[in-house]
Design a protein around this motif. Structure first.
Motif, PDB file in Angstrom:
ATOM      1  N   CYS A   1      36.275  40.500  51.103  1.00 40.46           N
ATOM      2  CA  CYS A   1      36.318  41.465  50.226  1.00 40.46           C
ATOM      3  C   CYS A   1      37.837  42.013  50.544  1.00 40.46           C
ATOM      4  O   CYS A   1      38.255  42.440  51.667  1.00 40.46           O
ATOM      5  CB  CYS A   1      35.562  42.736  50.684  1.00 40.46           C
ATOM      6  SG  CYS A   1      35.524  43.930  49.375  1.00 40.46           S
TER       7      CYS A   1
ATOM      8  N   SER B   1      39.360  43.667  39.280  1.00 36.56           N
ATOM      9  CA  SER B   1      39.247  44.602  39.975  1.00 36.56           C
ATOM     10  C   SER B   1      37.858  45.159  40.178  1.00 36.56           C
ATOM     11  O   SER B   1      37.393  45.479  39.211  1.00 36.56           O
ATOM     12  CB  SER B   1      40.317  45.679  39.971  1.00 36.56           C
ATOM     13  OG  SER B   1      40.297  46.616  40.987  1.00 36.56           O
TER      14      SER B   1
ATOM     15  N   VAL C   1      35.206  43.633  41.018  1.00 41.38           N
ATOM     16  CA  VAL C   1      34.228  42.447  40.828  1.00 41.38           C
ATOM     17  C   VAL C   1      34.765  41.393  41.773  1.00 41.38           C
ATOM     18  O   VAL C   1      34.023  40.871  42.613  1.00 41.38           O
ATOM     19  CB  VAL C   1      34.457  41.938  39.324  1.00 41.38           C
ATOM     20  CG1 VAL C   1      33.432  40.808  39.258  1.00 41.38           C
ATOM     21  CG2 VAL C   1      34.027  43.001  38.303  1.00 41.38           C
ATOM     22  N   GLU C   2      35.829  40.745  41.872  1.00 37.67           N
ATOM     23  CA  GLU C   2      36.311  39.875  42.772  1.00 37.67           C
ATOM     24  C   GLU C   2      37.059  40.349  43.828  1.00 37.67           C
ATOM     25  O   GLU C   2      37.275  39.676  45.022  1.00 37.67           O
ATOM     26  CB  GLU C   2      37.024  38.629  42.154  1.00 37.67           C
ATOM     27  CG  GLU C   2      36.026  37.769  41.438  1.00 37.67           C
ATOM     28  CD  GLU C   2      35.963  38.314  39.589  1.00 37.67           C
ATOM     29  OE1 GLU C   2      35.129  37.546  39.231  1.00 37.67           O
ATOM     30  OE2 GLU C   2      36.742  39.065  39.335  1.00 37.67           O
ATOM     31  N   TYR C   3      37.739  41.461  43.595  1.00 42.34           N
ATOM     32  CA  TYR C   3      38.373  42.229  44.734  1.00 42.34           C
ATOM     33  C   TYR C   3      38.818  43.530  44.128  1.00 42.34           C
ATOM     34  O   TYR C   3      38.390  44.016  43.108  1.00 42.34           O
ATOM     35  CB  TYR C   3      40.177  41.408  44.830  1.00 42.34           C
ATOM     36  CG  TYR C   3      40.582  41.055  43.642  1.00 42.34           C
ATOM     37  CD1 TYR C   3      41.448  41.797  43.126  1.00 42.34           C
ATOM     38  CD2 TYR C   3      40.596  39.703  42.985  1.00 42.34           C
ATOM     39  CE1 TYR C   3      41.897  41.636  41.801  1.00 42.34           C
ATOM     40  CE2 TYR C   3      41.231  39.602  41.850  1.00 42.34           C
ATOM     41  CZ  TYR C   3      41.900  40.586  41.278  1.00 42.34           C
ATOM     42  OH  TYR C   3      42.481  40.119  40.016  1.00 42.34           O
ATOM     43  N   PHE C   4      39.632  44.385  44.897  1.00 39.88           N
ATOM     44  CA  PHE C   4      39.896  45.826  44.432  1.00 39.88           C
ATOM     45  C   PHE C   4      41.459  45.909  44.456  1.00 39.88           C
ATOM     46  O   PHE C   4      42.311  45.456  45.333  1.00 39.88           O
ATOM     47  CB  PHE C   4      39.303  46.883  45.459  1.00 39.88           C
ATOM     48  CG  PHE C   4      38.031  47.028  45.598  1.00 39.88           C
ATOM     49  CD1 PHE C   4      37.156  47.728  44.656  1.00 39.88           C
ATOM     50  CD2 PHE C   4      37.186  46.189  46.519  1.00 39.88           C
ATOM     51  CE1 PHE C   4      36.035  48.058  44.548  1.00 39.88           C
ATOM     52  CE2 PHE C   4      35.690  46.499  46.511  1.00 39.88           C
ATOM     53  CZ  PHE C   4      35.040  47.372  45.530  1.00 39.88           C
TER      54      PHE C   4
ATOM     55  N   CYS D   1      34.908  50.185  50.583  1.00 44.50           N
ATOM     56  CA  CYS D   1      34.412  49.103  51.284  1.00 44.50           C
ATOM     57  C   CYS D   1      33.733  49.467  52.764  1.00 44.50           C
ATOM     58  O   CYS D   1      32.806  48.748  53.007  1.00 44.50           O
ATOM     59  CB  CYS D   1      35.488  48.074  51.448  1.00 44.50           C
ATOM     60  SG  CYS D   1      36.270  47.480  49.910  1.00 44.50           S
TER      61      CYS D   1
ATOM     62  N   THR E   1      30.677  45.364  49.532  1.00 43.94           N
ATOM     63  CA  THR E   1      31.677  44.276  50.251  1.00 43.94           C
ATOM     64  C   THR E   1      31.127  43.115  50.378  1.00 43.94           C
ATOM     65  O   THR E   1      32.112  42.096  49.840  1.00 43.94           O
ATOM     66  CB  THR E   1      32.115  44.882  51.643  1.00 43.94           C
ATOM     67  OG1 THR E   1      32.544  46.381  51.732  1.00 43.94           O
ATOM     68  CG2 THR E   1      32.917  43.997  52.272  1.00 43.94           C
TER      69      THR E   1
ATOM     70  N   VAL F   1      31.251  41.759  46.404  1.00 44.13           N
ATOM     71  CA  VAL F   1      32.559  41.331  46.016  1.00 44.13           C
ATOM     72  C   VAL F   1      33.160  40.088  46.622  1.00 44.13           C
ATOM     73  O   VAL F   1      33.786  39.395  45.987  1.00 44.13           O
ATOM     74  CB  VAL F   1      33.543  42.551  46.389  1.00 44.13           C
ATOM     75  CG1 VAL F   1      34.783  42.205  46.028  1.00 44.13           C
ATOM     76  CG2 VAL F   1      32.998  43.598  45.311  1.00 44.13           C
TER      77      VAL F   1
ATOM     78  N   ASN G   1      31.294  37.225  45.098  1.00 47.18           N
ATOM     79  CA  ASN G   1      31.932  36.731  43.575  1.00 47.18           C
ATOM     80  C   ASN G   1      33.462  36.242  43.722  1.00 47.18           C
ATOM     81  O   ASN G   1      33.940  35.432  42.963  1.00 47.18           O
ATOM     82  CB  ASN G   1      32.083  38.222  42.982  1.00 47.18           C
ATOM     83  CG  ASN G   1      30.901  38.886  42.499  1.00 47.18           C
ATOM     84  OD1 ASN G   1      30.007  38.294  42.579  1.00 47.18           O
ATOM     85  ND2 ASN G   1      31.064  40.191  42.297  1.00 47.18           N
TER      86      ASN G   1
END
Length: 400
Positions: free
Chosen positions: A325, A340, A342-345, A360, A367, A370, A373
């Protein structure tokens, strides 16, 4: 098709993102069925270590390397201000490499010569003189963007003026280089669009770095909430980003989670820096690690607080492939794609970054989700088959 790949650093060992990007592209060329030969510079920072390469790799790539001293010489740097030479580029020119290049081009006919990064463009004149091959610039970054962003963040007036000067000088050089090559491979779609906006009329194709998912076995299940940053700490954007994070973001995190721990890893980390020491046990300096994948697998949440830089973050691709994450900035996420949350922030600004990081820490299931994903996203968009198809299409397009 015969391809000569000119590199500003040896692809192996995989000690930083640049090496990883070059190595995976070399593999892609070979997987496409093309013959490849590698000529590389090597430096004190990136030595040539044949023992780090298999016999099969050396035979497959016919790799040769020439040492060049790229350490900054203050006298030469100052002289370049007077002569208007681009010192950032000229220090990568080696007479010995030029001689080896001439000999190689005289002995063999190549269909295409690929320059890995802007730093290999000083050899274009020699290539044109001794070969009819098409020349491709593989742009790891638009270099002037890095210096532009560094200048925008700099508070020291004199240093800001100098950084702006370097950025302007590099931009002029990059625009000229666009006309000297036959095609450009950018590492991200955003970089491709910028080349076009700068007036490039040569073919430009965005081809990302491929990730071999078989090399990235994700080991999930950690619940300690360990936070980490992994990156070369002799690269100015990494240093700038971590200092920003420690000065403005980390105090906000500790206010809510006083027991939080941040692990910093990467080569050339300055263990004596007061910037790190003042945080006591909350910042753990791991330095250079022997196995980056193993290290990332031992941690939970990856931070990439970049404020400057360009291209695409190889370490972010690797972290995503390992189901990490990641909390990063708009600059850090450039060229990746994805969403953002979904796959990271993505979080810009100290408060927003701290808020995302605390989320997170407080939501371990989020965490984990994500991270999962992220791995699926990399497998779909950065796998060898999809990237190699783009390589073959672009090369054939140039030669047709």
């Amino acid at each position: 098709m015969r391809v000569l790949q000119l590199c500003h650093k040896p692809p192996l060992p995989l000690i930083d993102g640049g090496c990883i990007a070059i190595h995976h592209f070399s593999r892609g060329i070979i997987d496409c069925g093309f013959q490849v030969k590698i000529l590389s510079l090597c430096t004190d920072k990136h030595p040539f270590l044949p023992d780090a390469m298999t016999d099969a790799y050396r035979a497959e790539t016919q790799i040769e390397a020439i040492y060049v001293d790229t350490r900054v010489n203050m006298v030469e740097a100052f002289a370049s201000l007077i002569t208007q030479d681009n010192y950032n580029i000229s220090r990568f020119f080696s007479v010995d490499m030029d001689i080896l290049l001439k000999q190689t081009l005289r002995k063999n006919r190549y269909d295409l010569v690929q320059l890995e990064s802007l730093f290999m463009t000083p050899y274009i004149a020699t290539i044109r003189r001794y070969s009819k091959a098409k020349i491709v610039l593989r742009s790891h970054n638009l270099e002037h963007n890095i210096w532009d962003r560094l200048a925008s963040q700099e508070k020291n007036g004199i240093k800001k003026i100098y950084l702006n000067y370097l950025a302007k000088q590099l931009k002029t050089y990059e625009i000229k280089s666009m006309t000297d090559v036959d095609g450009i491979i950018s590492i991200s779609e955003k970089d491709r669009e910028q080349y076009l906006s700068l007036g490039c009329i040569k073919p430009v194709q965005a081809i990302p770095t491929a990730i071999d998912m078989t090399e990235y076995e994700a080991k999930v299940g950690h619940t300690s909430g360990s936070i980490f940053h992994l990156g070369a700490m002799d690269w100015a954007p990494n240093i700038e980003g971590i200092h920003w994070f420690l000065d403005l973001v980390w105090p906000l995190v500790l206010d809510v989670k006083p027991g939080a721990k941040l692990h910093l890893a990467g080569k050339n980390l300055d263990f004596s820096s007061a910037q790190y020491k003042k945080w006591g046990n909350s910042v753990i300096l791991d330095g250079e690690v022997p196995d980056a994948i193993q290290y990332m697998n031992s941690k939970d949440i990856m931070v990439i607080p970049l404020l400057s830089g360009g291209g695409i973050r190889i370490k972010m691709l690797e972290g995503m492939a390992l189901s990490k994450c990641i909390v990063t900035t708009q600059v850090g996420a450039e060229g990746i794609g994805g969403k953002s949350g979904v796959e990271y922030f993505v979080a810009d600004g100290p408060e927003e970054f701290a808020k995302a990081l605390l989320l997170c820490l407080e939501e371990p299931e989020l965490t984990r989700s994500v991270g999962e994903n992220a791995r699926r996203f990399i497998a779909k968009n950065f796998s060898y088959p999809s990237v190699n198809a783009k390589i073959a299409h672009f090369y054939n397009r140039l030669l047709s």
